[in-house]
Design a protein around this motif. Structure first.
Motif, PDB file in Angstrom:
ATOM      1  N   HIS A  20       0.858  -1.179   0.000  1.00 15.01           N
ATOM      2  CA  HIS A  20       0.000   0.000   0.000  1.00 15.01           C
ATOM      3  C   HIS A  20       0.904   1.243   0.000  1.00 15.01           C
ATOM      4  N   PRO A  21       0.532   2.324  -0.692  1.00 16.74           N
ATOM      5  CA  PRO A  21       1.359   3.539  -0.693  1.00 16.74           C
ATOM      6  C   PRO A  21       1.662   4.066   0.713  1.00 16.74           C
ATOM      7  N   GLN A  22       0.734   3.896   1.638  1.00 15.45           N
ATOM      8  CA  GLN A  22       0.974   4.365   3.008  1.00 15.45           C
ATOM      9  C   GLN A  22       2.129   3.597   3.657  1.00 15.45           C
ATOM     10  N   THR A  23       2.279   2.333   3.301  1.00  9.96           N
ATOM     11  CA  THR A  23       3.395   1.532   3.814  1.00  9.96           C
ATOM     12  C   THR A  23       4.712   2.101   3.324  1.00  9.96           C
ATOM     13  N   LEU A  24       4.749   2.518   2.047  1.00 10.28           N
ATOM     14  CA  LEU A  24       5.965   3.119   1.503  1.00 10.28           C
ATOM     15  C   LEU A  24       6.304   4.422   2.221  1.00 10.28           C
ATOM     16  N   ARG A  25       5.275   5.215   2.533  1.00 11.31           N
ATOM     17  CA  ARG A  25       5.506   6.457   3.273  1.00 11.31           C
ATOM     18  C   ARG A  25       6.087   6.158   4.666  1.00 11.31           C
ATOM     19  N   GLN A  26       5.548   5.128   5.305  1.00 12.07           N
ATOM     20  CA  GLN A  26       6.039   4.739   6.631  1.00 12.07           C
ATOM     21  C   GLN A  26       7.496   4.278   6.549  1.00 12.07           C
ATOM     22  N   TYR A  27       7.827   3.460   5.559  1.00  9.76           N
ATOM     23  CA  TYR A  27       9.200   2.991   5.396  1.00  9.76           C
ATOM     24  C   TYR A  27      10.139   4.153   5.106  1.00  9.76           C
ATOM     25  N   ASP A  28       9.662   5.158   4.377  1.00 15.76           N
ATOM     26  CA  ASP A  28      10.462   6.352   4.117  1.00 15.76           C
ATOM     27  C   ASP A  28      10.726   7.086   5.430  1.00 15.76           C
ATOM     28  N   ARG A  29       9.701   7.248   6.261  1.00 18.96           N
ATOM     29  CA  ARG A  29       9.874   7.919   7.559  1.00 18.96           C
ATOM     30  C   ARG A  29      10.862   7.167   8.448  1.00 18.96           C
ATOM     31  N   LEU A  30      10.820   5.836   8.392  1.00 18.12           N
ATOM     32  CA  LEU A  30      11.714   5.012   9.209  1.00 18.12           C
ATOM     33  C   LEU A  30      13.129   4.912   8.620  1.00 18.12           C
ATOM     34  N   GLN A  52      14.298  -3.312  -3.025  1.00 19.42           N
ATOM     35  CA  GLN A  52      14.455  -3.253  -1.570  1.00 19.42           C
ATOM     36  C   GLN A  52      13.108  -3.386  -0.867  1.00 19.42           C
ATOM     37  N   LEU A  53      12.073  -2.780  -1.426  1.00 14.10           N
ATOM     38  CA  LEU A  53      10.738  -2.907  -0.839  1.00 14.10           C
ATOM     39  C   LEU A  53      10.265  -4.359  -0.844  1.00 14.10           C
ATOM     40  N   ARG A  54      10.546  -5.062  -1.927  1.00 14.10           N
ATOM     41  CA  ARG A  54      10.186  -6.479  -1.991  1.00 14.10           C
ATOM     42  C   ARG A  54      10.964  -7.288  -0.962  1.00 14.10           C
ATOM     43  N   GLU A  55      12.238  -6.928  -0.786  1.00 13.46           N
ATOM     44  CA  GLU A  55      13.056  -7.625   0.207  1.00 13.46           C
ATOM     45  C   GLU A  55      12.530  -7.350   1.623  1.00 13.46           C
TER      46      GLU A  55
END
Length: 139
Positions: A20-30, A52-55
């Motif tokens: 989900h795009p929100q997950t990508l935003r969270q990973y960016d924040r982290l 990297q996201l798939r990993e």
């Protein structure tokens, strides 16, 4: 373009990564995946980011914590950087060897000292056999 070229908007990167795009935003924040930014501050993901996201998804599915995933990615990035540096140094060494034919070669002695050799010579190895017999046993 190469794998590091920022080209995917967040919705496309999320779809490619199966998130989900929100997950990508969270990973960016982290700091797990840090995409490039446009002048308007929009995120742009590269193919390397998608991999990297798939990993991250795979490691998360195996039960690895986000902090553990961050550390794994950090170490993988360090290894990739070091491999790139090794390739650079190998190229520089190859260039140097081509530019200076007949230059000296180095070897190591059995004590760990560096020995300078001329090209085409070999280190002489000790190959004597030593027989030891205790003093109290006489034949």
């Amino acid at each position: 373009m190469d794998e590091k070229s920022p080209m995917f908007v967040i919705s496309v990167a999320a779809e490619l990564a199966g998130m989900h795009p929100q997950t990508l935003r969270q990973y960016d924040r982290l700091g797990l995946v840090s995409p490039s930014r446009t002048p308007g501050k929009s995120r742009r993901y590269s193919m390397r980011d998608v991999v990297q996201l798939r990993e991250i998804a795979a490691l998360s599915g195996e039960g690895v914590s986000l902090e553990g995933i961050r550390r794994v990615l950090q170490l993988e990035n360090r290894v990739a950087h070091l491999e790139e540096r090794v390739r650079e140094l190998e190229g520089a060494l190859a260039d140097e060897m081509l530019n200076r034919p007949g230059s000296r070669v180095f070897a190591s002695s059995s004590e760990g000292e560096v020995i300078s050799l001329k090209t085409g010579t070999r280190v002489r190895r000790q190959n004597q056999v030593v027989v030891w017999r205790p003093l109290d046993q006489r034949s």
